[in-house]
Write an enzyme that holds these catalytic residues in place. Structure first.
Site, PDB file in Angstrom:
ATOM      1  CG  HIS A  88      -2.097   0.819   1.200  1.00  0.00           C
ATOM      2  ND1 HIS A  88      -2.045   2.162   0.938  1.00  0.00           N
ATOM      3  CD2 HIS A  88      -3.398   0.525   1.390  1.00  0.00           C
ATOM      4  CE1 HIS A  88      -3.261   2.653   0.988  1.00  0.00           C
ATOM      5  NE2 HIS A  88      -4.114   1.692   1.254  1.00  0.00           N
TER       6      HIS A  88
ATOM      7  CD  GLU B 207      -3.484   1.390  -2.326  1.00  0.00           C
ATOM      8  OE1 GLU B 207      -4.114   0.349  -2.061  1.00  0.00           O
ATOM      9  OE2 GLU B 207      -3.956   2.529  -2.130  1.00  0.00           O
TER      10      GLU B 207
END
Ligand SMILES: O=P(O)(O)OC[C@H]1O[C@H](O)[C@H](O)[C@@H](O)[C@@H]1O
Length: 316
Positions: A185, A290
Site C-alpha cells: 500500500h 498499490e
C-alpha cells in the site's frame, strides 16, 4: 603464452575498498543507509517502510502522515503498509478471512528482523537488503483465531541508489490449503497532485470504489487526479506504471508476479475524516499506487510458496 607475471590478478590487485551500507537496528525499527547517502527506515510493527530517501538522501519519496501512529497502536498512515491476507473490507461472511479487520493483520503485527545482506561492488551500485519475517506462531491470539492457518511470510526490502524493491514471499506451512490476497500500500510523495498523472493503465478494466464498485475500462493514457479516486485495476498486462509529475516521469513502479494496482487519493472530505491523516491538505502531496494480487484469491497448497513484489524507481 600468457605472461603470468604481467597479468592483472584479482588477488594481487584488490579494487579500492568500497565502504558498506550502515544498518542500525533498534527494538522498534531498522534503518539502512548507503555510503552515497540514500536511506530506508522500516518499523518492525507491520514491517512498514516509513521513509525512503534517494538522491543522496536529499529526496523523500514516501508520504507519511504527521499524525501517523508509529508506536504500534494502529497501522501506519503512510509509507508502505503491507496488506495480507485480505485487501479492503473482507467478504461479509462465508470466507475464511471474514472475521479479519480491513486489509488483514500483517500491517498491525510485530515482525521479526531476519537480517541484512549487502552488495558493495562499487559506490554507485551498492545495495542493502533487509529481511523481515512474520509467522503464524507469532501472531497475536486474536489474529491467530481469526485466520487459523500455518504460514510464513518473508518480506524483503532492498535499497539501491535510485530504487527501492519490496518483495513478499508467502509460504503455506500447514496441512491444508489457504486463500489470500496481498498488496503493498505505497503512499508516494508528490509535490502537487494537480500536476500528477499515472501512465500505463490504458485499456485496463477497473472497479471504481467511489462509483458503487462499478466496472469500467480505462480510456486515458494519462490518468489525472482531480477528486477522490479509489480504483482497483485488475489483470494489468504491462509491467510498469509510471507516475508523471509536471510532465516528467517521477516514479516507475514495476510489478513482479502481481497483476493488480490500486490507485487511491482520499481528497478533501475523506482526508479530513481520517483521524490519523495530517495535515488535512496532505492529500495534495500524496498518491497511493498499490501493487498487489487482490482480484480474486491466490490459493496456496500445503508446502507451496508465492512470491510477488515491486521495484520503485525514483526518476529525478
Ligand atoms: O484506511 P485504510 O484501512 O488504511 O485504507 C485506506 C484505503 O486503502 C485502499 O487504497 C482502499 O482501496 C481504500 O478504499 C481505502 O480507503
Amino acid at each position: 603464452m600468457v605472461d603470468r607475471a604481467n597479468r592483472p590478478s584479482a588477488l594481487s590487485a584488490p579494487s579500492a575498498a568500497v565502504p558498506g551500507a550502515e544498518v542500525d537496528v533498534t527494538d522498534a525499527r531498522v534503518t539502512a543507509r548507503l555510503p552515497s547517502g540514500e536511506s530506508v527506515e522500516v518499523l518492525l510493527y507491520g514491517a512498514s517502510v516509513i521513509s525512503w530517501k534517494s538522491n543522496e538522501g536529499k529526496t523523500e519519496n514516501l508520504w507519511l502522515s504527521e499524525k501517523a501512529a508509529l508506536d504500534g497502536s494502529k497501522p501506519v498512515r503512510g509509507g508502505i503498509p503491507v496488506v495480507f491476507p485480505v485487501f479492503g473490507p473482507p467478504p461479509k461472511s462465508g470466507h475464511p478471512t471474514s472475521s479479519l479487520p480491513q486489509h488483514g493483520f500483517a500491517r498491525n503485527q510485530r515482525w521479526e528482523f531476519l537480517g541484512k545482506s549487502t552488495s558493495e561492488d562499487a559506490l554507485d551500485s551498492s545495495s542493502v537488503k533487509l529481511d523481515f519475517g512474520l509467522y503464524s506462531a507469532n501472531l497475536t491470539e486474536d489474529a491467530r483465531k481469526a485466520w487459523p492457518y500455518d504460514f510464513g511470510l518473508v518480506y524483503s526490502v532492498t535499497l539501491a541508489k535510485d530504487s527501492l524493491q519490496t518483495v513478499m514471499n508467502v509460504r503455506n506451512e500447514g496441512k491444508e490449503s489457504f486463500e489470500f490476497q496481498m498488496l503493498l500500500h505505497t503512499y508516494l510523495r508528490v509535490k502537487d497532485i494537480s500536476k500528477v498523472a499515472v501512465n500505463g493503465l490504458m485499456g485496463v478494466q477497473y472497479v471504481d470504489k467511489v462509483l458503487n464498485a462499478s466496472t469500467h475500462t480505462e480510456s486515458n493514457k494519462s490518468v489525472t487526479i482531480t477528486g477522490e479516486v479509489d480504483r482497483v485495476y485488475g489483470d494489468i498486462p504491462q509491467d510498469t506504471t509510471t507516475v508523471v509529475e509536471d510532465s516528467k516521469p517521477r516514479f516507475d513502479i514495476v510489478r513482479d508476479n502481481l497483476s493488480d494496482t490500486v490507485v487511491w487519493n482520499p481528497w478533501t472530505e475523506k482526508a479530513k475524516a481520517m483521524g490519523d491523516f495530517a495535515p488535512d491538505s496532505g492529500f495534495k502531496e500524496m498518491l497511493c499506487v498499490e501493487v498487489g494480487a487482490v482480484k480474486g484469491w491466490q490459493k496456496l497448497e500445503e508446502g507451496d510458496t508465492f512470491e510477488g513484489g515491486q521495484l520503485i524507481k525514483s526518476l529525478l
